[in-house]
Design an enzyme around this catalytic site. Structure first.
Site, PDB file in Angstrom:
ATOM      1  N   HIS A  84     -65.699  13.159 -86.438  1.00 58.41           N
ATOM      2  CA  HIS A  84     -65.797  12.096 -85.428  1.00 58.41           C
ATOM      3  C   HIS A  84     -66.253  10.767 -86.038  1.00 58.41           C
ATOM      4  O   HIS A  84     -66.968  10.001 -85.393  1.00 58.41           O
ATOM      5  CB  HIS A  84     -66.759  12.488 -84.289  1.00 58.41           C
ATOM      6  CG  HIS A  84     -66.323  13.680 -83.504  1.00 58.41           C
ATOM      7  ND1 HIS A  84     -65.592  13.588 -82.352  1.00 58.41           N
ATOM      8  CD2 HIS A  84     -66.518  15.009 -83.701  1.00 58.41           C
ATOM      9  CE1 HIS A  84     -65.347  14.807 -81.872  1.00 58.41           C
ATOM     10  NE2 HIS A  84     -65.904  15.681 -82.680  1.00 58.41           N
ATOM     11  N   ASN A 157     -65.298  16.689 -75.442  1.00 57.61           N
ATOM     12  CA  ASN A 157     -64.003  16.289 -75.989  1.00 57.61           C
ATOM     13  C   ASN A 157     -63.032  16.000 -74.852  1.00 57.61           C
ATOM     14  O   ASN A 157     -63.341  16.261 -73.688  1.00 57.61           O
ATOM     15  CB  ASN A 157     -63.418  17.423 -76.841  1.00 57.61           C
ATOM     16  CG  ASN A 157     -64.021  17.474 -78.240  1.00 57.61           C
ATOM     17  OD1 ASN A 157     -64.658  16.531 -78.710  1.00 57.61           O
ATOM     18  ND2 ASN A 157     -63.822  18.594 -78.909  1.00 57.61           N
ATOM     19  N   HIS A 348     -76.517  14.558 -79.308  1.00 56.84           N
ATOM     20  CA  HIS A 348     -76.939  15.931 -79.611  1.00 56.84           C
ATOM     21  C   HIS A 348     -76.860  16.756 -78.322  1.00 56.84           C
ATOM     22  O   HIS A 348     -77.518  16.398 -77.335  1.00 56.84           O
ATOM     23  CB  HIS A 348     -78.381  15.893 -80.125  1.00 56.84           C
ATOM     24  CG  HIS A 348     -78.914  17.229 -80.533  1.00 56.84           C
ATOM     25  ND1 HIS A 348     -78.168  18.381 -80.530  1.00 56.84           N
ATOM     26  CD2 HIS A 348     -80.137  17.590 -80.981  1.00 56.84           C
ATOM     27  CE1 HIS A 348     -78.911  19.386 -80.945  1.00 56.84           C
ATOM     28  NE2 HIS A 348     -80.120  18.941 -81.226  1.00 56.84           N
TER      29      HIS A 348
END
Ligand code: HDE
Length: 724
Positions: A84, A157, A348
């Site tokens: 990413h 995603n 996170h």
């Protein structure tokens, strides 16, 4: 010496989060000082010349200003994200529609009056920081909610499933997709041997492969894609009751993609296409919006479905569990500084708030380790939470101390707990005071390295996805596989892939194998020996097929997405000197009123003189743009303009390409000499009513209205011609 005016650089937002941040931020972040200074605050008198021993002499080591500047420059780069790396981001807010107390006690999901600030970063996975936006790839969709109970990150995603079922395989997957190690080729592409070698030995990836070979992997815009939390999570209410949940982001502009041929051209013409599109839309006030959706499964129903909720290669079909839309996210502010915000933001999945918790999905469990670990090497310090973009709006109190680049100046004498010297401060919070408590899931288990038998259905949902696609989408998927596997050098890898595809759909396997000069094996080679542990029992690792309860799911096809809205769509108005100014103005006004962005494109920059009406300012020259950067094309009349454009191969190609990529094209009376030279001209000879081609000789035409309707349809895939 120039006079210094002490004006503050205006901030674009006075949101609560900014106020809280600037309380903590040193002056330098406001940009308030106008004089140039060194990093120590010393005003600089000469930034043009280094200190030398004489005008033509050597540079002196003493020049601390030169050394400070060059040293800082030498250290400007930080390691890019291992995955990413290529991304872009924006600020905004999230607001829940009604209290969700039935499911969760999370504050930001319970107060409809509250606008929770968010920072959202979109990314591709495989490419480096400077790679193209239009690579065929999964897109990352990370949302940081700055809630009053601490930061909550939903790191998802644009595809609801993943390649692998266990985190321990992630480095293998990424090594396989990254450029090959001997020559670092190819950049940002999965079309190479190592990727397909791995995939061909990893049958659990087949569902995800269907998605990444579909047009979902080449979005028209980051604003026009869905987002998914992928894993199953838990919601927990005030009473401590838990339900399982899948998160969805539903774009209010619908889900749209470009064509693969187009994606490849965009990668050359404008590799920043998505980044620019997001930035421009927000600057122009066309704020992207998504609704947050949840699919809720009661704990008692955990084993009710023909797939395991903990298996990240499976989705819950919306027909089985509907998506409840519970709130809206709006992105309304661009970043001020790409590095400080987009590059330094640290997401996170383990940044949680009370009322949300993890499931035991083994992929999610591995991620919970990885993200802090990666920030340590990328941002270089456990103090990365103090970087402005990562700061919580809830004040941080704990006994963590020191470390690289510590910003906070702790004034207490205690950095331990329990203590009496500072009265026990900071105190632990009871659950009723907002203290986080993990969900007390009952566990009674043996310690094993194993995978549940409920994870072994690798093909049923791949088939469900394929079967749910429209004809055009199926063709695109087939052609994507032909392209990718066509670039694979080793025949045995291609052959193994045909074997796997034949277990998804025989026609798909046949069509792909034809283009590769191969045939579909009667009995596919089982590649499973590679994907079982050394002492594993092969019988236990055979794929099992389970009826998914439905044959196709409308939500999986982009053909069923929202259409009709042309807000922020880009339309190219192709003209030259002598174009009909009245037609141009009329069309431009109608399109702009409907929310589209119109750009006048001519052979050269400056103004064009129009047949009637005022001269028109040219936005872009034919040399710098291409039709792939637009959603639709309009050509006004005017003999001179038509003749000029007809002599320009770039103009003819512009129109032909828009047609090839199935876009709406409209043209007026008198443009025939130009249109005849394009691909449209040939096809019009046999059919006057080509879908999406709006022209005066068509049936019952209202040129302006019909053009707007056609743009709202996004594409006319039925015009497509097969490349094979
Ligand atoms: Fe990530 N992933 N990931 N991932 N991921 C990272 O963290 C990792 C996975 C996702 O915009 C890294 O800060 C492991 C699934 C996004 O900054 C790293 C596994 C999903 C982003 C990492 C996964 C994601 C990352 C690299 C398998 C969808 C970009 C930089 C267990 C639900 C975040 C960083 C941003 C980034 C590890 C699988 C989404 C290395 C080990 C599944 C959107 O920590």
């Amino acid at each position: 010496m120039p006079k210094a005016s002490k004006k503050l650089v205006p901030r674009k937002s006075d949101s609560k989060i900014d106020k809280k941040r600037s309380d903590l931020a040193p002056d330098i972040e406001t940009g308030a000082q106008e004089f140039m200074t060194t990093d120590q605050g010393l005003k600089i008198n000469d930034d043009q010349n280094s200190l030398k021993a004489g005008e033509r002499g050597g540079t002196l080591l003493e020049d601390f200003i030169l050394r400070e500047k060059i040293t800082h420059f030498d250290h400007e780069r930080i390691p890019e994200r291992i995955v990413h790396a290529r991304g872009t981001a924006a600020h905004g807010y999230f607001q829940v529609y009604k209290p969700m107390a039935q499911y969760t006690k999370a504050g930001f999901l319970n107060d409809p009056a509250l606008k929770t600030p968010v920072f959202v970063r979109f990314s591709t996975v495989a490419g480096s920081r400077g790679s193209t936006d239009l690579a065929r790839d999964v897109r990352g969709f990370s949302v940081k909610f700055y809630t009053e109970e601490g930061n909550y990150d939903l790191v998802g995603n644009n595809i609801p499933v993943f390649f692998i079922q266990d985190a321990i395989k992630f480095p293998d997957l990424i090594h396989a997709v990254k450029p090959e190690p001997n020559n670092e080729i190819p950049q940002a592409a999965s079309a190479h041997d190592t990727f397909w070698d791995f995939i061909s030995l990893m049958p659990e990836s087949m569902h995800m492969i269907m998605w990444v070979m579909s047009d979902r992997a080449i979005p028209r815009s980051l604003r026009m894609m869905e987002g998914f939390g992928v894993h199953t999570f838990r919601l927990i209410n005030e009473a401590g009751k838990s339900v399982f949940v899948k998160f969805h982001w539903k774009p209010l502009l619908g889900v749209h993609s470009v064509a693969w041929d187009e994606a490849q051209i965009i990668s050359g013409k404008d590799p920043d296409f998505h980044r620019r599109d997001l930035f421009d839309a927000i600057e122009s006030g066309a704020f992207p919006e998504w609704e947050l959706g949840i699919q809720v499964v009661e704990e008692k129903d955990e084993h009710k479905y023909p797939f395991d909720l903990l298996d990240p290669t499976k989705l819950i079909p919306e027909e089985l569990v509907p998506v409840q839309r519970i709130g809206k996210m709006v992105l309304n502010r661009n970043t001020d500084n790409f590095f400080a915000e987009t590059e330094q933001v640290a997401f996170h999945p383990g940044h949680l708030v009370p009322g949300i918790d993890f499931s035991n999905d083994p992929l999610l469990q591995g991620r919970l380790f990885s993200y802090t670990d990666t920030q340590l090497s990328r941002l270089g310090s456990p103090n990365f939470h103090e970087i402005p973009i990562n700061r919580s709006i809830n004040k941080v109190h704990n006994n963590q101390r020191d470390g690289h680049m510590r910003q906070q100046i702790n004034q207490d004498v205690t950095s331990y707990h329990p203590n009496s010297l500072t009265g026990g401060c900071p105190f632990q919070a009871k659950a009723t005071e907002g203290g986080f408590t993990s969900y007390e899931e009952k566990i009674d288990a043996r310690k094993v390295r194993a995978r549940s038998q409920s994870f072994f259905d690798h093909f049923s949902q791949a088939k469900l996805f394929y079967d749910s696609q429209s004809e055009a989408e199926k063709n695109h998927l087939t052609n994507a596989l032909r392209f990718e596997l066509g670039k694979v050098q080793r025949v045995e890898i291609r052959q193994r892939m045909i074997g796997l595809l034949s277990q998804v759909d025989k026609t798909l396997a046949k069509e792909v194998s034809d283009a590769l000069g191969l045939s579909v094996p009667n009995k596919p080679e089982q590649p499973l020996n590679h994907s079982i542990p050394a002492d594993g029992n092969p019988a236990k690792f055979q794929p099992k097929t389970k009826d998914q309860g439905i044959k196709s799911s409308a939500a999986l096809s982009m053909a069923n997405t929202l259409k009709g809205n042309i807000k922020s769509r880009k339309v190219a108005l192709l003209a030259a000197d002598g174009a009909d100014g009245n037609q141009m103005e009329l069309m431009k006004k109608a399109l702009t009123d409907a929310g589209a962005v119109v750009e006048i494109i001519a052979p050269k920059l400056g103004n064009i003189s129009t047949l009637k009406g005022a001269p028109a300012a040219v936005d872009k020259s034919l040399m710098t743009v291409s039709s792939v950067l637009y959603d639709a094309v309009y050509i006004p009349g005017g003999d001179k303009s038509v003749a000029t454009l007809g002599q320009k191969p770039e103009a003819v190609e512009f129109i032909s390409q828009a047609y090839k990529h199935c876009k709406a094209v409209a043209f007026e009376f008198g443009t025939e000499p130009l249109i005849e030279k394009t691909m449209i001209g040939e096809d019009l000879k046999s059919n006057k009513n080509i879908p999406g081609i709006i022209h005066p000789a068509g049936k019952n035409i209202n040129l302006v209205k019909d053009f707007i309707t056609a743009i709202g349809q996004h594409r006319f895939w039925e015009r497509e011609k097969s490349p094979v």
